[in-house]
Design an enzyme around this catalytic site. Structure first.
Site, PDB file in Angstrom:
ATOM      1  CD  GLU A  38      -5.225  -7.600   1.894  1.00 48.15           C
ATOM      2  OE1 GLU A  38      -6.070  -6.841   2.409  1.00 48.15           O
ATOM      3  OE2 GLU A  38      -4.003  -7.409   1.999  1.00 48.15           O
ATOM      4  CD  GLU A  53      -2.827  -1.177   2.429  1.00 45.67           C
ATOM      5  OE1 GLU A  53      -2.614  -0.399   3.373  1.00 45.67           O
ATOM      6  OE2 GLU A  53      -3.780  -1.973   2.414  1.00 45.67           O
TER       7      GLU A  53
HETATM    8  C1  GLA Z   1      -5.309  -4.117   4.267  1.00 44.91           C
HETATM    9  C2  GLA Z   1      -4.129  -4.947   4.710  1.00 44.91           C
HETATM   10  C3  GLA Z   1      -4.558  -6.208   5.397  1.00 44.91           C
HETATM   11  C4  GLA Z   1      -5.692  -5.973   6.368  1.00 44.91           C
HETATM   12  C5  GLA Z   1      -6.830  -5.295   5.680  1.00 44.91           C
HETATM   13  C6  GLA Z   1      -7.991  -5.014   6.622  1.00 44.91           C
HETATM   14  O1  GLA Z   1      -5.872  -4.511   3.108  1.00 44.91           O
HETATM   15  O2  GLA Z   1      -3.263  -5.291   3.662  1.00 44.91           O
HETATM   16  O3  GLA Z   1      -3.463  -6.697   6.093  1.00 44.91           O
HETATM   17  O4  GLA Z   1      -5.238  -5.194   7.434  1.00 44.91           O
HETATM   18  O5  GLA Z   1      -6.357  -4.055   5.204  1.00 44.91           O
HETATM   19  O6  GLA Z   1      -8.111  -5.910   7.654  1.00 44.91           O
END
Ligand code: GLA
Length: 655
Positions: free
Chosen positions: A478, A354
């Site tokens: 994710e 990120e």
């Molecule tokens: C981001 C992070 C994850 C997690 C999510 C929310 O996407 O990469 O590790 O913390 O947020 O839980």
């Protein structure tokens, strides 16, 4: 995937959920405080472990949160009480964190999923939290996790959520707090075990997609604790990501870092895998490959890591010093996993997370906090820009376990496609350090209650096609898709469209990882984003993503269930009530009995346990919910173990 009619499945989900809700309501009203009864309509029913409406005036199961908490707890008459005429009042709170706490270490068992439900009223508009305090193995300080929250505007609100904790957690409690130090009223507090409707006969996601890519999930140590969650993961997933436990805030060992710095070395950050241990042990023991997540991130990394002398109040360190810390941190993490978990297949690791805002530019310098929307980055603070990313990959490539591919991972990837691809090219400008891109894919099905997906499936596909044309390895890391108003049909359609886009790119994609297991445990739990509901049942979106995929189910490898014995198999003495044969008679035995009674092939008891458990009308009715009830009565001190075995008639006369 091809959509089939899911009306039947949807009706099933709704009616089961409603039946459970009704059963829970009925229980709360009918069950005497502290009593446990089996409920109907669940493969393994909910069991009330503790329930009070404070009508008996007893608040002794609750305490204030330590000596510095000024709260005063009392059972009082209250005209607005949601049930009966009494509530628990919490007065004289002087801090937001003050409030009533229920000791889970004493009253509950580890590795069980519980549902907590409570009614709360504050004097005026106030955020109310139900939170969990626990100290993980090896940690010096407790952790605090918000389980659920709501706003009371002077009226009663109901808060309900689920939680569990592993046996390695110490000093576990759930507590109710409000952001301001106002008085609170509490009523109808219930803790029950969660129903378990895991369908062992459903197709396994990992088998369905075996010819395409790995199918993964993420979970925290707490979420992994219940046996059913472990069973769910073993059945469906062949990739596991630790939800929090491999992030720098959990891996950095502050005391060891400080000790090293006191010896003059403050560039060799010391690390520990203690927080992740239960997850790593589980992956190792069940041969589940893992995605490591994450080494370099602006969030969930302590401020002291970036400061002189590892002191939060100190100056930011220089770029040169931070590079040394970065190299040694990465080296130490990889060295430790290779030493302690040589048998886990770490097939992927997110090296950097990120770093790009939606416009594709770097973050601002600073430390992430609520008031800057967590956007600022201490890495940018020290390096001035994103120039720390390339060295991070170079170090990771040098020290990573063999076969572990390295990823840059980001969210809203469909809005920063070009910037992510350019970043990968920059990192690999003089060699192959970065193997692939991780697309988080936190998606939304609804907007303001309507079916209005963002991104649209077409937009998602267009950007995914671009990523997949780069020649880099692509992983969906994710995935979740929130939905409002229980529009599970709409969610099924959207998930199906997204999976179509992914399958169309299967040659470039090596893993698809969902961020979480069951809806209630998701970081977006208020909008049901996952494939399984809180009772472990498959949702319509589970059906829609496997529908139409041809696959061959592997032969079952599990041994056929054995018939429970009818006579003692050994000369062991009978210990009445000790169903799990751990030498004690406690609530864990009651839970084991209920599970066994509901699904004996799935929840086997040891042979001796079957004999020990048949305590009511021994030899006539087998092991059933009444035996579990008797154990709960022992826990409630209504019955003694030396009164076992007992007749049902006698039990009824005591109850
Ligand atoms: C981001 C992070 C994850 C997690 C999510 C929310 O996407 O990469 O590790 O913390 O947020 O839980």
């Amino acid at each position: 995937m091809k959509r089939k009619t899911l009306k039947g499945a949807l009706t099933g989900v709704v009616s089961t959920a409603m039946a459970c809700a009704v059963a829970a309501e009925a229980l709360a009203a009918a069950v005497p405080t502290g009593m446990m009864l089996p409920t109907a309509n669940a493969a393994t029913p909910s069991v009330v472990i503790y329930s009070t409406d404070f009508e008996d005036g007893d608040v002794s199961k609750f305490s204030k949160r330590g000596d510095n908490d000024t709260s005063v707890l009392a059972a009082v008459e209250e005209a607005t009480a949601p049930s009966g005429s009494k509530v628990m009042s919490v007065t004289e709170r002087s801090k937001g964190w003050n409030g009533p706490s229920f000791d889970c270490s004493t009253n509950l068992e580890p590795n069980v999923k519980y549902i907590i439900s409570v009614k709360v009223k504050a004097q005026w508009y106030n955020n109310i939290n139900v939170s969990l305090q626990h100290t993980t193995a090896g940690a010096a300080e407790p952790s605090y996790t918000n389980l659920t929250k709501g706003v009371s505007d002077g009226s009663w609100i109901t808060l309900e959520t689920s939680f569990s904790f592993p046996e390695t957690d110490k000093d576990v409690s759930v507590y109710i707090e409000a952001t301001d130090a106002v008085d609170l009223m509490i009523d109808d507090f219930t803790i029950a075990t969660a129903p378990d409707n895991l369908d062992f006969d459903a197709p396994s996601l990992k088998d369905v997609y075996a010819d395409y890519f790995k199918i993964g999930t993420a979970c925290t140590a707490g979420e992994l604790a219940p046996k059913t969650t472990k069973d769910l993961i073993k059945k469906h997933f062949n990739s596991l990501t630790a939800g929090n436990e491999l992030k720098p805030e959990n891996v950095l060992d502050k005391d060891a870092c400080l000790a090293m710095a006191a010896d003059g070395n403050d560039t060799d950050p010391q690390v520990t895998l203690n927080a992740a241990r239960s997850i790593l042990d589980f992956a190792r023991d069940n041969h589940i490959p893992m995605r490591g997540h994450v080494l370099i991130w602006h969030q969930q990394t302590p401020l002291w890591f970036f400061k002189e002398n590892y002191d939060e109040e100190g100056d930011w360190v220089s770029k040169e010093k931070m590079l040394k810390r970065m190299e040694n941190y990465i080296k130490n993490v990889f060295t430790l996993v290779k030493e302690e978990y040589p048998d886990i297949d770490f097939y992927a690791w997110d090296v950097v997370n990120e770093c790009l805002v939606d416009s594709g530019t770097p973050r601002k310098p600073g430390f992430p906090a609520q008031d800057n929307r967590y956007e600022q980055s201490p890495w940018v603070q020290i390096f001035g820009d994103n120039s720390f990313i390339k060295p991070a990959f170079e170090f990771a490539k040098k020290y990573a376990p063999e076969g572990c591919k390295l990823y840059y991972n980001d969210f809203n990837e469909y809005m920063k496609t070009d910037a992510m691809i350019a970043l990968a090219e920059e990192v690999n400008s003089d060699g192959r350090y970065l193997d692939g891109l991780g697309l988080q894919s936190h998606l939304d099905v609804s907007n303001n209650g309507d079916y209005d997906p963002f991104p649209t499936a077409a937009m998602y596909k267009k950007q995914l096609d671009k990523f997949c044309a780069t020649g880099l390895d692509i992983q969906i890391t994710e995935l979740d898709a929130t939905v409002e108003n229980q529009n599970y049909e709409g969610q099924a359609q959207y998930y199906s469209d997204i999976m179509d886009a992914i399958v169309a790119n299967k040659d470039a994609i090596s893993a698809v990882v969902f961020w979480g297991t069951t809806d209630d445990q998701s970081w977006r739990a208020d909008r049901d984003p996952l494939l399984f509901n809180k009772d472990y049942e498959t949702k319509p979106c589970f059906d829609s993503i496997i529908d139409g995929i041809e696959y061959t189910a592997p032969e079952p490898t599990t041994a056929p269930p054995t018939e429970p014995p009818t006579s003692p198999p050994s000369k062991e003495p009978v210990t009445w009530g000790d169903a799990n044969v751990d030498g004690k008679v406690d609530l864990q035995d009651a839970v084991a009995i209920l599970q066994f009674a509901a699904l004996p092939t799935k929840y086997e008891l040891p042979a001796m346990g079957v004999i020990n458990a048949d305590i009511v009308d021994n030899g006539t009715s087998g092991v059933n919910g009444i035996d579990a009830l008797a154990i709960q009565m022992i826990d409630a001190k209504l019955l003694k173990t030396n009164q076992l075995p007992i007749t049902k008639e006698k039990l009824d006369s005591i109850n």
